[in-house]
Design an enzyme around this catalytic site. Structure first.
Site, PDB file in Angstrom:
ATOM      1  N   CYS A  89     -19.439  40.514  15.066  1.00 43.52           N
ATOM      2  CA  CYS A  89     -18.910  41.211  16.244  1.00 43.52           C
ATOM      3  C   CYS A  89     -18.162  42.475  15.836  1.00 43.52           C
ATOM      4  CB  CYS A  89     -17.989  40.293  17.031  1.00 43.52           C
ATOM      5  SG  CYS A  89     -18.776  38.749  17.573  1.00 43.52           S
ATOM      6  N   ASP A 133      -1.976  33.259  12.646  1.00 42.83           N
ATOM      7  CA  ASP A 133      -3.344  33.633  12.310  1.00 42.83           C
ATOM      8  C   ASP A 133      -3.535  35.145  12.219  1.00 42.83           C
ATOM      9  OD1 ASP A 133      -5.899  32.807  11.611  1.00 42.83           O
ATOM     10  OD2 ASP A 133      -6.665  33.169  13.616  1.00 42.83           O
ATOM     11  N   CYS A 151       8.681  36.758  29.019  1.00 40.90           N
ATOM     12  CA  CYS A 151       7.795  37.176  27.917  1.00 40.90           C
ATOM     13  C   CYS A 151       8.502  37.203  26.569  1.00 40.90           C
ATOM     14  CB  CYS A 151       7.171  38.533  28.209  1.00 40.90           C
ATOM     15  SG  CYS A 151       8.224  39.949  27.837  1.00 40.90           S
TER      16      CYS A 151
END
Length: 404
Positions: free
Chosen positions: A42, A297, A346
Site C-alpha cells: 500500500c 506501534d 481528547c
C-alpha cells in the site's frame, strides 16, 4: 488501539507515588507475529521501508514457537483474570494458520480456572479462507478487516506487490467471513482517495452489511514537516466526521462507528476504547516477532525499546523508566489545550500526530481543528443519548486494536 491512565496526574506529569511504586498495568498486547512484513504494498503504509525500523534489513520475520509459548504463558500469569491478545502487522496471517492454532492451544493449556481470554486480529483479508474462518468462529476472534471503500477508491492506494488493486481479493475474504458467520469490523484509512466521499463510503459499507466501522485519519509527513501527498488536512477530516455523524445518527442503535463510541464512553465517564482519548499512553505494549517490547506501534524504534519477553518479565517491563517517559509525553499540554473546553475529552490528542510534523511531542495534535469541529457537532446530541442510557445495561461493542 486501547490504552489508559491508571495513574493520578500532578502538574502534567506522574505523581511521585506512581514512579516510586505502582506501575501502570499492561492491559493488552499488540503482537506482530510477522513484524512489519506484508503481502501488500500500500502506498501510504507507514510500516514499510522506514529508516527507523530496527528490523528492516531482516527479510524473514516470523515469531518462533518457543517465543510464542513464553509470551502466552507469561502474559496469562501477569494479566489474570482477563487477558487480551491482539495481532497485527504488517500482515499477521503471514505467520500461518498453524501459528494461531498453536496460540489457542497454549491459551487453553496454560490459562487458569476463571480466566477470560480474548483474541483480536487485524488483517488485509486477502488470505482468508474457510479454515481461517472456522478458527475465528470457534474461538470467537474479534476480526478487523481493512478496506477503504468501493473498488476505485480502495485500489487507488491499496495494491499488492505487483501493483494490482486488492479490492476483489478483500471482498472475497469478506464474503467467506459472512458465509462462515464470522463477525468482523471494518477499518477504513482516510486518505485523499476517500476523505471527500463520506456518503459514498458509508453507503458502501452499509450495502455489504457492515455494522462496525473504524476510520483512521492518515497523517504522514516529509522530513521538512510538510504532509505527504495522500495525507488529509485537519479541515478535511473534520468535515468527513461531521458528514458521517449526520449519516450515522438516524441508525445509531444498529451501526457502530468507533470514534463516536469512544466519544460516548468519554461523556459517560468511562475510559474510551481509543488511546487517543486517554490521559497517558501506557496500557498496551507492542510485542515484535522476536519478543522485543515497545510502548506504541507508531514508535517501534530502538530508542523506545522496553525489553524482550525472552529476558524480561511483564512486571519488570511495566516498571521501566522508559515506559514512564513515553507515557508522560501525552501530558505535555500545549497552551491551547490548557484552555480548551474539550481538553477533558481528547487530552491533547495522539503523540504520533503531535510529534509527526516537526518531531515535537509538545506541539498541537495535527488534527486538533478536526476534533474541535466534530466535538462541537456531536458532544451535545451524544451527551443527551448517554443520559438516556444511564442506569441501563447497554454496553458499547468492542473494536479491534489497530493504527492503520
Amino acid at each position: 488501539m486501547t490504552a489508559g491512565s491508571p495513574f493520578p496526574i500532578v502538574n502534567g506529569g506522574y505523581s511521585t507515588a506512581s514512579i516510586s511504586g505502582q506501575a501502570p498495568r499492561i492491559s493488552s498486547l499488540l503482537i506482530k507475529p510477522a513484524s512489519a512484513v506484508c503481502n501488500l504494498d500500500c502506498a501510504y503504509c507507514f510500516y514499510l521501508d522506514r529508516d527507523a525500523d530496527p528490523y528492516k534489513d531482516l527479510p524473514a520475520r516470523i515469531m518462533a514457537d518457543d517465543t510464542l509459548e513464553l509470551l502466552v504463558d507469561s502474559f496469562l500469569f501477569y494479566s489474570y483474570p482477563a487477558s487480551t491478545f491482539a495481532f497485527q502487522g504488517g500482515e499477521p496471517t503471514l505467520a500461518g494458520l498453524r501459528f494461531f492454532q498453536k496460540l489457542v492451544d497454549l491459551q487453553q493449556r496454560l490459562g487458569r480456572n476463571g480466566q477470560s481470554v480474548s483474541n483480536a486480529l487485524q488483517t488485509n483479508g486477502v488470505l482468508l479462507d474457510k479454515d481461517w474462518c472456522q478458527l475465528f468462529r470457534q474461538y470467537n476472534f474479534l476480526i478487523g478487516i481493512s478496506i477503504d471503500g468501493p473498488e476505485e477508491v480502495n485500489d487507488l492506494y491499496r495494491f499488492n506487490k505487483a501493483g494490482h488493486g486488492t479490492w476483489k481479493k478483500v471482498m472475497q475474504g469478506i464474503e467467506v467471513m459472512q458465509k462462515e458467520r464470522v463477525e468482523f469490523n471494518v477499518l477504513c484509512v482516510l486518505s485523499q482517495s476517500n476523505v471527500h466521499k463520506a456518503k459514498e463510503i458509508y453507503r458502501f459499507y452499509r450495502s455489504i452489511g457492515v455494522e462496525h466501522i473504524q476510520f483512521i485519519p492518515l497523517a504522514e509527513f516529509n522530513p521538512d514537516g510538510s504532509p505527504m501527498q495522500f495525507t488529509i488536512t485537519p479541515e478535511e477530516y473534520g468535515r468527513f466526521l461531521c458528514e458521517i455523524f449526520d449519516l450515522w445518527w438516524p441508525e445509531r442503535r444498529k451501526v457502530r462507528v468507533r470514534f463516536f463510541d469512544n466519544l460516548a464512553e468519554a461523556l459517560a465517564g468511562q475510559k474510551p476504547g481509543s488511546c487517543t482519548m486517554h490521559e497517558t499512553c501506557d496500557s498496551y505494549v507492542v510485542v515484535e516477532y522476536n519478543g522485543d517490547i515497545y510502548p506504541c506501534d507508531f514508535f517501534v524504534e530502538k530508542d523506545w525499546k522496553l525489553g524482550n519477553i525472552n529476558i524480561d518479565s511483564f512486571p519488570e517491563i511495566a516498571r521501566r523508566q522508559k515506559r514512564y517517559s513515553f507515557a508522560v509525553k501525552k501530558t505535555l499540554a500545549h497552551p491551547e489545550c490548557q484552555v480548551c473546553e474539550y481538553q477533558a475529552i481528547c487530552h491533547g490528542g495522539c503523540p504520533k500526530t503531535r510529534h509527526g510534523p516537526h518531531r515535537r511531542f509538545d506541539d498541537l495534535d495535527y488534527f486538533c481543528q478536526a476534533y474541535k469541529m466534530i466535538f462541537a457537532k456531536a458532544v451535545g446530541p451524544l451527551r443527551k443519548e448517554v443520559q438516556k442510557l444511564v442506569g441501563t445495561s447497554a454496553e458499547l461493542a468492542p473494536f479491534s486494536i489497530s493504527p492503520y
